[in-house]
Write a protein that holds these residues in place. Structure first.
Motif, PDB file in Angstrom:
ATOM      1  N   ALA A   1       0.837  -1.195   0.000  1.00 32.91           N
ATOM      2  CA  ALA A   1       0.000   0.000   0.000  1.00 32.91           C
ATOM      3  C   ALA A   1       0.882   1.258   0.000  1.00 32.91           C
ATOM      4  N   HIS A   2       1.950   1.212   0.786  1.00 32.11           N
ATOM      5  CA  HIS A   2       2.852   2.358   0.854  1.00 32.11           C
ATOM      6  C   HIS A   2       3.509   2.610  -0.495  1.00 32.11           C
ATOM      7  N   GLU A   3       3.948   1.558  -1.146  1.00 35.40           N
ATOM      8  CA  GLU A   3       4.633   1.704  -2.425  1.00 35.40           C
ATOM      9  C   GLU A   3       3.688   2.178  -3.523  1.00 35.40           C
ATOM     10  N   ILE A   4       2.409   1.858  -3.396  1.00 36.59           N
ATOM     11  CA  ILE A   4       1.435   2.337  -4.378  1.00 36.59           C
ATOM     12  C   ILE A   4       1.086   3.798  -4.109  1.00 36.59           C
ATOM     13  N   LYS A   5       0.987   4.157  -2.832  1.00 37.67           N
ATOM     14  CA  LYS A   5       0.567   5.510  -2.465  1.00 37.67           C
ATOM     15  C   LYS A   5       1.600   6.559  -2.856  1.00 37.67           C
ATOM     16  N   ASN A   6       2.882   6.244  -2.691  1.00 37.96           N
ATOM     17  CA  ASN A   6       3.931   7.241  -2.925  1.00 37.96           C
ATOM     18  C   ASN A   6       3.892   7.868  -4.316  1.00 37.96           C
ATOM     19  N   PRO A   7       3.697   7.108  -5.400  1.00 37.30           N
ATOM     20  CA  PRO A   7       3.713   7.733  -6.726  1.00 37.30           C
ATOM     21  C   PRO A   7       2.463   8.553  -7.048  1.00 37.30           C
ATOM     22  N   LEU A   8       1.404   8.422  -6.268  1.00 38.54           N
ATOM     23  CA  LEU A   8       0.148   9.081  -6.626  1.00 38.54           C
ATOM     24  C   LEU A   8       0.263  10.598  -6.609  1.00 38.54           C
ATOM     25  N   GLN A   9       0.985  11.147  -5.608  1.00 36.31           N
ATOM     26  CA  GLN A   9       1.090  12.603  -5.502  1.00 36.31           C
ATOM     27  C   GLN A   9       1.787  13.215  -6.717  1.00 36.31           C
ATOM     28  N   PRO A  10       2.989  12.717  -7.124  1.00 36.22           N
ATOM     29  CA  PRO A  10       3.605  13.309  -8.326  1.00 36.22           C
ATOM     30  C   PRO A  10       2.768  13.099  -9.581  1.00 36.22           C
ATOM     31  N   ASN A  33      -7.789  12.167 -12.351  1.00 39.33           N
ATOM     32  CA  ASN A  33      -7.830  12.527 -10.936  1.00 39.33           C
ATOM     33  C   ASN A  33      -8.875  11.717 -10.174  1.00 39.33           C
ATOM     34  N   GLN A  34      -9.987  11.442 -10.817  1.00 37.12           N
ATOM     35  CA  GLN A  34     -11.013  10.614 -10.178  1.00 37.12           C
ATOM     36  C   GLN A  34     -10.479   9.215  -9.905  1.00 37.12           C
ATOM     37  N   GLN A  35      -9.713   8.664 -10.850  1.00 36.91           N
ATOM     38  CA  GLN A  35      -9.169   7.331 -10.658  1.00 36.91           C
ATOM     39  C   GLN A  35      -8.084   7.316  -9.585  1.00 36.91           C
ATOM     40  N   ILE A  36      -7.328   8.423  -9.491  1.00 32.41           N
ATOM     41  CA  ILE A  36      -6.335   8.532  -8.417  1.00 32.41           C
ATOM     42  C   ILE A  36      -7.028   8.504  -7.063  1.00 32.41           C
ATOM     43  N   GLU A  37      -8.132   9.234  -6.935  1.00 36.50           N
ATOM     44  CA  GLU A  37      -8.870   9.240  -5.678  1.00 36.50           C
ATOM     45  C   GLU A  37      -9.461   7.865  -5.383  1.00 36.50           C
ATOM     46  N   ARG A  38      -9.855   7.166  -6.432  1.00 37.45           N
ATOM     47  CA  ARG A  38     -10.373   5.803  -6.233  1.00 37.45           C
ATOM     48  C   ARG A  38      -9.279   4.886  -5.679  1.00 37.45           C
ATOM     49  N   ILE A  39      -8.063   5.012  -6.217  1.00 38.89           N
ATOM     50  CA  ILE A  39      -6.946   4.209  -5.717  1.00 38.89           C
ATOM     51  C   ILE A  39      -6.691   4.532  -4.251  1.00 38.89           C
ATOM     52  N   VAL A  42      -9.190   2.749  -2.138  1.00 45.73           N
ATOM     53  CA  VAL A  42      -8.881   1.324  -1.993  1.00 45.73           C
ATOM     54  C   VAL A  42      -7.768   1.129  -0.970  1.00 45.73           C
ATOM     55  N   LEU A  43      -6.739   1.962  -1.036  1.00 45.71           N
ATOM     56  CA  LEU A  43      -5.639   1.857  -0.078  1.00 45.71           C
ATOM     57  C   LEU A  43      -6.132   2.123   1.337  1.00 45.71           C
ATOM     58  N   GLY A  44      -7.066   3.057   1.471  1.00 45.31           N
ATOM     59  CA  GLY A  44      -7.639   3.322   2.790  1.00 45.31           C
ATOM     60  C   GLY A  44      -8.353   2.108   3.345  1.00 45.31           C
ATOM     61  N   GLN A  45      -9.083   1.377   2.484  1.00 51.61           N
ATOM     62  CA  GLN A  45      -9.769   0.163   2.922  1.00 51.61           C
ATOM     63  C   GLN A  45      -8.758  -0.877   3.404  1.00 51.61           C
ATOM     64  N   PHE A  46      -7.661  -1.023   2.676  1.00 48.36           N
ATOM     65  CA  PHE A  46      -6.636  -1.980   3.105  1.00 48.36           C
ATOM     66  C   PHE A  46      -6.038  -1.572   4.448  1.00 48.36           C
ATOM     67  N   ARG A  47      -5.814  -0.269   4.617  1.00 49.64           N
ATOM     68  CA  ARG A  47      -5.234   0.218   5.872  1.00 49.64           C
ATOM     69  C   ARG A  47      -6.149  -0.106   7.043  1.00 49.64           C
ATOM     70  N   HIS A  48      -7.449   0.123   6.866  1.00 49.49           N
ATOM     71  CA  HIS A  48      -8.398  -0.177   7.937  1.00 49.49           C
ATOM     72  C   HIS A  48      -8.526  -1.686   8.159  1.00 49.49           C
ATOM     73  N   PHE A  49      -8.413  -2.456   7.077  1.00 50.61           N
ATOM     74  CA  PHE A  49      -8.547  -3.911   7.169  1.00 50.61           C
ATOM     75  C   PHE A  49      -7.453  -4.495   8.051  1.00 50.61           C
ATOM     76  N   TYR A  50      -6.246  -3.923   7.958  1.00 55.82           N
ATOM     77  CA  TYR A  50      -5.109  -4.457   8.712  1.00 55.82           C
ATOM     78  C   TYR A  50      -4.785  -3.646   9.963  1.00 55.82           C
ATOM     79  N   ASP A  51      -5.617  -2.661  10.287  1.00 56.97           N
ATOM     80  CA  ASP A  51      -5.360  -1.794  11.435  1.00 56.97           C
ATOM     81  C   ASP A  51      -5.484  -2.580  12.736  1.00 56.97           C
ATOM     82  N   THR A  52      -4.447  -2.540  13.543  1.00 59.08           N
ATOM     83  CA  THR A  52      -4.462  -3.249  14.833  1.00 59.08           C
ATOM     84  C   THR A  52      -4.329  -2.269  16.012  1.00 59.08           C
ATOM     85  N   SER A  53      -4.483  -0.981  15.745  1.00 56.75           N
ATOM     86  CA  SER A  53      -4.349   0.002  16.818  1.00 56.75           C
ATOM     87  C   SER A  53      -5.529  -0.115  17.787  1.00 56.75           C
ATOM     88  N   PRO A  54      -5.325   0.216  19.067  1.00 56.63           N
ATOM     89  CA  PRO A  54      -6.408   0.106  20.052  1.00 56.63           C
ATOM     90  C   PRO A  54      -7.494   1.139  19.801  1.00 56.63           C
TER      91      PRO A  54
END
Length: 217
Positions: A1-10, A33-39, A42-54
């Motif tokens: 997810a991190h490696e996918i997110k980094n190129p989105l801004q440039p 831009n709409q597709q970038i926001e969609r990506i 998706v990354l946000g969903q993965f982050r929440h899926f694996y979130d283990t914070s209290p």
């Protein structure tokens, strides 16, 4: 997810520059831009899926939180959808993680609205069960309902009937509620609609206000 997110801004910066220098391609830039926001979604969903914070527990008035989320959904989905919120005289404050519970409500209300592309009715109800020890929220829509096969696969990772969805939203929502000691259930009839029911302990916030901050740190 991190490696996918980094190129989105440039990528987005280059698209914005391209749009400024070539306004005739503004429509194409909007699509990119709409597709970038969609990506990002998706990354946000993965982050929440694996979130283990209290849980970041705090006292919450459920009715206020639901009203806040529902107001935003009304604006997003327009006048074709009618809303009915069944009022209750009083509900106890609860200890909950506001952001996770808000995300769950947003997802369930989005699902309800998306089940009625030509418009319909969303109904929201509240109440207490088990002598006041359990609070519930019901979200019902007047959409087409779900088939038995769809119902069986609701909580299967990556299962979705919507092309632009990840199939993780309900799993993340159920995970959030499980962390609160709650549960998420569905009832649906084809041609009639679907009801999502959230149940979780109605802990009196006043009983644990002193410990809520410590638990969230």
């Amino acid at each position: 997810a991190h490696e996918i997110k980094n190129p989105l801004q440039p990528i987005q910066m280059i698209v914005d520059q391209w749009e400024e220098s070539h306004p005739e391609f503004a429509a194409d830039a909007t699509i990119v831009n709409q597709q970038i926001e969609r990506i990002r979604g998706v990354l946000g969903q993965f982050r929440h899926f694996y979130d283990t914070s209290p849980l970041a527990l705090e006292p919450l008035d459920i009715r206020t939180l639901v009203a806040e989320v529902a107001a935003a959904r009304r604006l997003a989905f327009g006048e074709d959808i009618s809303w009915v919120v069944r009022e209750v005289k009083q509900l106890p404050e609860v200890l909950a993680d506001k952001e996770r519970l808000k995300e769950t409500l947003e997802h369930l209300l989005n699902n309800a609205c998306e089940a009625m592309p030509e418009g319909g009715l969303v109904q929201i109800g509240f109440g207490l069960l088990s002598e006041g020890n359990q609070l519930y929220i019901e979200i019902s829509d007047s959409g087409n309902g779900m088939s038995p096969d769809t119902m069986k696969n609701l909580f299967m990772p990556f299962f979705t009937t919507k092309p632009k969805h990840t199939g993780l939203g309900l799993i993340v929502s159920r995970k959030h509620l499980t962390l609160h000691g709650g549960e998420l259930q569905f009832a649906s009839q084809e041609g009639i609609g679907t009801t999502a029911t959230i149940r979780f302990p109605a802990k009196q916030a006043s009983a644990k206000k002193s410990g809520a901050g410590a638990a969230s740190r």
